[in-house]
Design a protein around this motif. Structure first.
Motif, short mmCIF file in Angstrom:
data_model
loop_
_atom_site.label_atom_id
_atom_site.label_comp_id
_atom_site.label_asym_id
_atom_site.label_seq_id
_atom_site.Cartn_x
_atom_site.Cartn_y
_atom_site.Cartn_z
N GLY A 1 0.76 -1.24 0.00
CA GLY A 1 0.00 0.00 0.00
C GLY A 1 0.79 1.30 0.00
N PHE B 1 -2.01 3.73 -0.94
CA PHE B 1 -2.58 4.43 0.21
C PHE B 1 -1.57 5.31 0.94
CE2 PHE B 1 -5.35 0.58 -0.06
CZ PHE B 1 -6.55 1.24 -0.34
N LEU C 1 1.00 -0.99 4.95
CA LEU C 1 -0.05 -1.78 5.57
C LEU C 1 0.28 -3.26 5.54
CD1 LEU C 1 -3.06 -0.09 3.71
CD2 LEU C 1 -2.14 0.50 5.96
N GLU D 1 -5.06 -5.43 6.25
CA GLU D 1 -5.46 -4.02 6.33
C GLU D 1 -5.76 -3.47 4.93
OE1 GLU D 1 -3.05 -2.27 10.18
OE2 GLU D 1 -1.87 -2.86 8.46
N TYR D 2 -4.92 -3.84 3.96
CA TYR D 2 -5.14 -3.39 2.57
C TYR D 2 -6.48 -3.94 2.08
CZ TYR D 2 -3.55 -2.17 -2.22
OH TYR D 2 -3.39 -1.63 -3.47
N GLN E 1 -9.05 -4.86 3.79
CA GLN E 1 -10.20 -4.25 4.47
C GLN E 1 -10.54 -2.88 3.88
OE1 GLN E 1 -10.44 -4.96 8.64
NE2 GLN E 1 -11.65 -3.11 9.02
N ARG E 2 -9.50 -2.12 3.51
CA ARG E 2 -9.77 -0.82 2.88
C ARG E 2 -10.52 -1.00 1.57
NH1 ARG E 2 -5.27 3.78 4.03
NH2 ARG E 2 -4.82 3.18 6.17
N ALA F 1 -14.10 -1.99 2.24
CA ALA F 1 -14.86 -0.85 2.75
C ALA F 1 -15.29 0.09 1.63
CB ALA F 1 -14.04 -0.10 3.79
N GLN F 2 -14.43 0.26 0.63
CA GLN F 2 -14.80 1.19 -0.45
C GLN F 2 -15.75 0.54 -1.45
OE1 GLN F 2 -11.35 2.46 -2.70
NE2 GLN F 2 -11.38 0.58 -3.90
N ARG G 1 -7.21 -6.28 11.54
CA ARG G 1 -8.43 -6.31 10.72
C ARG G 1 -9.65 -6.39 11.63
NH1 ARG G 1 -10.01 -11.79 7.76
NH2 ARG G 1 -12.00 -10.75 8.04
#
Ligand SMILES: Cc1cc2nc3c(=O)[nH]c(=O)nc-3n(C[C@H](O)[C@H](O)[C@H](O)COP(=O)(O)OP(=O)(O)OC[C@H]3O[C@@H](n4cnc5c(N)ncnc54)[C@H](O)[C@@H]3O)c2cc1C
Ligand code: SF4
Lengths: 449, 126
Positions: free
Chosen positions: A61, A65, A69, A73-74, A76-77, A80-81, B121
């Motif tokens: 990321g 981003f 990350l 975590e990557y 999840q982003r 989410a989008q 997470r």
């Protein structure tokens, strides 16, 4: 994100994305932003995120981003989008046909078929196995691909064994070497066929050096021993033609062997659809819109060619998704008019065709390490249209080239060759060139250290 | 006269992988010389690695009532390198219960080194 119930799937979607890894998720959102109202992502795993879910280390990321990350975590982003995109998990796509009918199967409700205005293929890659490397010997338990071991350890908390050897110095193997040590598994060493390591220097240092794990270059596994369970492997140094020197072989007692010997794009569906496949990438031939050889079928991510950075997967997938969204809403981009061919020292370049009308990014890989070289675009008659100086190129690191339309405006032919030409060394940048700074010759072959 | 001690490092700044050397007097405080770098980044890296190497910790902990049996976790900041293995060992006995949200602090001051271990997470209860 809306988790679609397989029972309540629509009959038709503007865009159906096969695979919910980073490529699929980025493409879905981009398609929606380009005007596709109904977008469906199908993944056979219990949740979207792809291979990132098991890559718990940091290193993702920085481009996408601006932050370093972990894989989860990557992922999840991206999830989410993907608000407003339908995601159906635990669902495997069995077939995509010429009319872009997508057949999928779920445990909950069997087989369903949905029509798609455009399809995006984002199935990722699979790992090369023992069969691909043709390692002789018995067939005991205890031999894993590195990514499978990563999944067992990081998602399920299952240890593959007590003492492991690792074949291949790709990043997945290096990361698993550290991971196993941190989980209390002994790692006897990493064995690499080539005279140079395949992974990032960062991983050589932080995964091997930090834990005193030896790396044996120009060395390979020549035999596997054991009946029920792996008992030991025989390793041997190889000569400059990569032939094992059996007289100098030695044995490594271990109950586990991890194979980190490369990824292959996962293209069963592409084969069923009879898409044109590039033998160098083993992925579909794509235009600058990421469209494959059939109308309305797009592809992105590891299914097209193996990426080393997920950030580039994201960039490629946004392009594929945008073009798929436009195709589905009847505003397709104008066709390409220039073919790109790999020339000197170039293993492959993607996309396979480009347009003189748009800015586009070309990804390529070198056949061998070169220090101080020039990337050239060459016309059929041999005229050099464009050059860019590069400090170095390595097979393990993808080269990216941003092509502005202005560069191509002077060009009227139909084909351009992409070449990597050494500048400084008369010896053509041969890897054996004295003084060439190859990474970490930790251990040279020649028996137990 | 005191002897010179040379320590070797492999630069991770870019794929060139320059071989770096830091030379200092035996038992001495100050580095005498850094060699082998081709750019500033390499020099800084050698000194950082020599004086106080830092690493991010990433591992997993057990989680109950969740989609997967393991939850990925990370250190909020890098920790001194020599603590990485011990921290991972300590985290093997940690067990959490879903739901968990990304960034939740699971261990506040791990091994007293001043760094927190956080969830990497979300994991819903199921
Ligand atoms: C072990 C490992 C370590 C890595 N480390 C790094 C790193 O440190 N930094 C970095 O930037 N990059 C790293 N990468 C690279 C990066 O993670 C990948 O390039 C990226 O995940 C590829 O994305 P993708 O969406 O193309 O494929 P994937 O993430 O593999 O996703 C493909 C998805 O498609 C699904 N699928 C496939 N076929 C079907 C079907 N028929 N029906 C339904 N679903 C299907 C799969 O279940 C999967 O979820 C690493 C990769 C691996 C494997
Ligand atoms: S010193 Fe500079 S050029 Fe050499 S490896 Fe490090 S970052 Fe690259």
């Amino acid at each position: 994100m809306i988790t679609a119930q397989p029972r309540h799937l629509r009959r038709r979607y503007d865009v159906v994305v096969v695979g919910g890894g980073p490529a699929g998720l980025e493409a879905a959102v981009a398609a929606q932003n380009a005007g596709a109202a109904q977008v469906l992502v199908v993944d056979r795993e219990p949740e979207a995120g792809g291979i990132l879910l098991q890559c718990i280390h940091t290193g993702f990321g920085l481009h996408r981003f601006g932050a370093e990350l972990t894989g989860p975590e990557y992922a999840q982003r991206l999830v989410a989008q993907a608000q407003g995109v339908d995601i159906v998990a635990d669902a495997c796509v069995l077939d995509v046909d010429e009319q872009r009918r997508v057949k999928l199967m779920t445990t909950a409700s069997g087989i369903a078929t949905v029509d798609a205005g455009a399809v995006v293929l984002a199935m990722g890659a699979r790992e090369r196995t023992r069969a691909a490397a043709r390692i002789p010997g018995t067939r005991p338990a205890g031999i894993f691909t590195a990514g499978l071991a990563q999944r067992l350890v990081n998602l399920y908390g299952l240890m593959p064994g007590r003492r492991a050897a690792i074949l291949g110095s790709g990043d997945i193997g290096l990361i698993m070497a550290r991971r196993l040590v941190l989980e209390g598994v002994e790692v006897a060493g990493v064995f690499e066929l080539m005279p140079h390591a395949n992974g990032l220097n960062r991983n050589i240092v932080q995964c091997l050096h930090d834990f005193a794990i030896p790396l044996y270059l120009s060395t390979t596994v020549v035999e596997i021993h054991g009946h029920e369970r792996l008992e030991k492997v025989t390793v041997a140094p190889v000569d400059s033609t990569l032939q094992p020197q059996l007289a100098q072989a030695w044995e490594i007692p271990c109950d586990t062997l991890l194979l980190s010997i490369g990824l292959i794009p996962e293209n069963e569906l592409s084969g069923q659809l009879r898409l044109r496949i590039d033998p160098a990438t083993r992925g579909p031939v794509v235009a600058s819109t990421m469209e494959c050889s059939r109308d309305g079928v797009f592809a992105c991510g590891n299914v097209v060619h193996i990426h080393d950075l997920v950030d580039f997967v994201s960039a490629e997938a946004m392009l594929a998704g945008t073009c798929a969204g436009r195709f589905a809403t009847a505003a397709p981009a104008p066709a390409d008019n220039v073919r790109l061919l790999p020339g000197e020292n170039v293993r492959y370049c993607v996309p396979h065709t480009i347009s003189t009308e748009r800015e586009q990014t070309v990804y390529l890989r070198t056949l061998r390490p070169l220090e101080s070289c020039e990337l050239r675009l060459v016309e059929a008659e041999g005229n050099v249209l464009y050059t860019k100086r590069l400090r170095y190129v390595f097979p393990a690191e993808m080269v990216t080239l941003k092509l502005r339309p202005a560069i191509l405006q002077k060009f009227h032919g139909g084909t351009l060759r992409v070449e990597l030409v050494p500048r400084a060394f008369p010896g053509q940048g041969d890897a054996a060139e004295p003084g060439f700074p190859l990474p970490a010759p930790d251990k040279r072959p020649g028996g137990e250290p | 006269m005191t002897a010179q001690v040379t320590t070797h490092y492999l630069c991770i700044g870019c794929p060139l992988g320059c071989r770096l050397e830091v030379e200092e007097e035996e038992g001495g405080q100050a580095e005498v010389e850094v060699r082998g770098f081709s750019c500033r980044r390499g020099r800084d890296y050698a000194l950082q690695e020599h004086r106080a190497p830092q690493r991010m910790v990433t591992t997993t902990v057990a989680i109950d009532h969740a989609l997967w049996p393991r939850l990925p976790v990370r250190s909020q900041q890098p920790v001194p390198r020599q603590l990485v293995a011990e921290i991972c060992r300590a985290l093997r006995s940690v067990r959490v219960v879903a739901p968990v949200t990304l960034g939740d602090v699971l261990v506040e001051n791990v091994l007293g080194c001043g760094v927190a271990i956080v969830a990497a997470r979300d994991m819903a209860a199921c």
